[in-house]
Design an enzyme around this catalytic site. Sequence first.
Site, PDB file in Angstrom:
ATOM      1  CE  LYS A   1      13.004  27.960  16.895  1.00  0.00           C
ATOM      2  NZ  LYS A   1      12.145  28.588  17.933  1.00  0.00           N
TER       3      LYS A   1
ATOM      4  N   GLY B   1       5.157  20.426  20.583  1.00  0.00           N
ATOM      5  CA  GLY B   1       4.481  21.490  19.855  1.00  0.00           C
ATOM      6  C   GLY B   1       3.340  20.948  19.028  1.00  0.00           C
ATOM      7  CB  SER B   2       1.470  22.479  16.265  1.00  0.00           C
ATOM      8  OG  SER B   2       2.431  22.655  15.241  1.00  0.00           O
TER       9      SER B   2
ATOM     10  CD  GLU C   1       5.669  13.482  24.344  1.00  0.00           C
ATOM     11  OE1 GLU C   1       4.413  13.432  24.415  1.00  0.00           O
ATOM     12  OE2 GLU C   1       6.387  12.483  24.492  1.00  0.00           O
ATOM     13  CG  LEU C   2       3.449  15.690  17.862  1.00  0.00           C
ATOM     14  CD1 LEU C   2       3.248  14.994  16.532  1.00  0.00           C
ATOM     15  CD2 LEU C   2       4.409  16.864  17.739  1.00  0.00           C
TER      16      LEU C   2
ATOM     17  CB  CYS D   1      -0.351  19.041  25.205  1.00  0.00           C
ATOM     18  SG  CYS D   1       0.947  19.946  24.354  1.00  0.00           S
TER      19      CYS D   1
ATOM     20  CD  GLU E   1      -3.229  21.111  20.727  1.00  0.00           C
ATOM     21  OE1 GLU E   1      -2.810  20.681  21.811  1.00  0.00           O
ATOM     22  OE2 GLU E   1      -2.498  21.278  19.730  1.00  0.00           O
TER      23      GLU E   1
END
Length: 480
Positions: free
Chosen positions: A181, A234-235, A254-255, A288, A382
């Site tokens: 996705k 993503g977040s 992976e944030l 990021c 962020e």
Amino acid sequence: MINKVSPIKKHLFINGEEVQTKEYSNLYSPYTREVISEIAVATKEQTEQAIEAAYQSKDEFARMPAFLRAQILENVVQLLKENFNEAAEIITRETAKPITFSLGEVTRTIETYKFAAEEAKRIHGETIPFDAASGGIGRVGYTVRNPIGVIGAITPFNFPMNLVAHKVGPAIASGNTVVLKPASQTPLSALFIAKLFKQAGLPDGVLNVVTGPGRTVGDTIVEDGRVNMITFTGSTSVGINIRNKAKLKKTTLELGSNAAVIIDKNINIDKIIDRCIMGAFSNQGQVCISLQRIFVHEEIYEEFTNKFVEAAKQLKLGNPFDHETYLSSLITPDELDRTLSWIEEAKQSNATILAGGKAQGNILEPTIIANCTPSLKVSCQEVFAPIVTVTKVKSIREAISHVNNSHYGLQAGIYTDSVSNALLASNELHVGAVIINDVPTFRVDNMPYGGVKESGTGREGIKFAVEEMTEMKLIVWNQN
């Protein structure tokens, strides 16, 4: 001049075929706000169809010899080289990433798939000395690594081709099937890559691309029992939600981050300004590990700040297809509004705007802010925009304390000519990676990449992603 294309309908990619849907949504250029494509909006049933295709393909693909999986990935490398400029233009069209940075992303994507092709041939286990235990005499054991099955991959907008590669590449290298996705703003890159994989000889059903909203497509992928692993970039808030819904599924997350660099005294400032500019403002700061916080020793604070501000003011803003452009639009108008509100909050708290702070049309100027308190959003959250704070410190220990005062811990950098201070930072910074004498924005695609705290779990970088995407099995032979 803007590269205009007529809007084309883009369908789902399931079991090697384009699949139409009842509903399509307009995809807008972040820069011109013109419609650039019509994107299929998948239903829950169509998402389940994609999952079933991956599920039905997984056993046969897991049996495919490693050299054949490697060859498919090598074929993709060659096809990307042949379609290099088209790939870069797709990235720029859907993200407004300046074309020079998009060309760089395609170069990295080629390397990522090349690494995946090589790692497909290097998946191995180890022998276990059972006779080291008194009860193990006469037994021989070894481990193997088996593909985990169906992998649900959910990717972000900011590197729509290379971050897809960081999930699809190791998945295919290790014999897994994928339901992908892509971010709603950047489906074109993912659909382009799916087409290349089909040309490269990937069996139907191994890679499926489903476009649509997270609440339909993403939730279905995360919650479906046929999906064995979720890999997400993503977040932090979305990552936490995914982990809660995934239950016992394996997850790699992976944030977010608010990455920092420490600048020690006695550093030649002229040698680091360009890297700090790149770290803070490349890709509009939508990275990021974008440089968001700078902590400068008081002895060189004024000199660094003045030169950094002057360099930022020289950056060209405008059309992302212009090779001279350094910054263009943020990904959506809502993101522009959010960042302007964060800048306004900083102003109301008596922070000093040294550069930028305003929008030129739908482009946010590169913004440098001083005198920020740690509680301001531009500091503690962020920012994901071309905004960076600069803070004066008296010592490296003080700077380390500031860096660690964060919910995040992805990467941090330090510029220093002191071995002792470099070691101190390496030991004391609570992050996934410490980058010595460079900005935290440094990444190459074969390094272990990931964070601690609210910056995520697990590691990417092809070798390390392959380990995440395989399960260890122990084989024991009794020779007695």
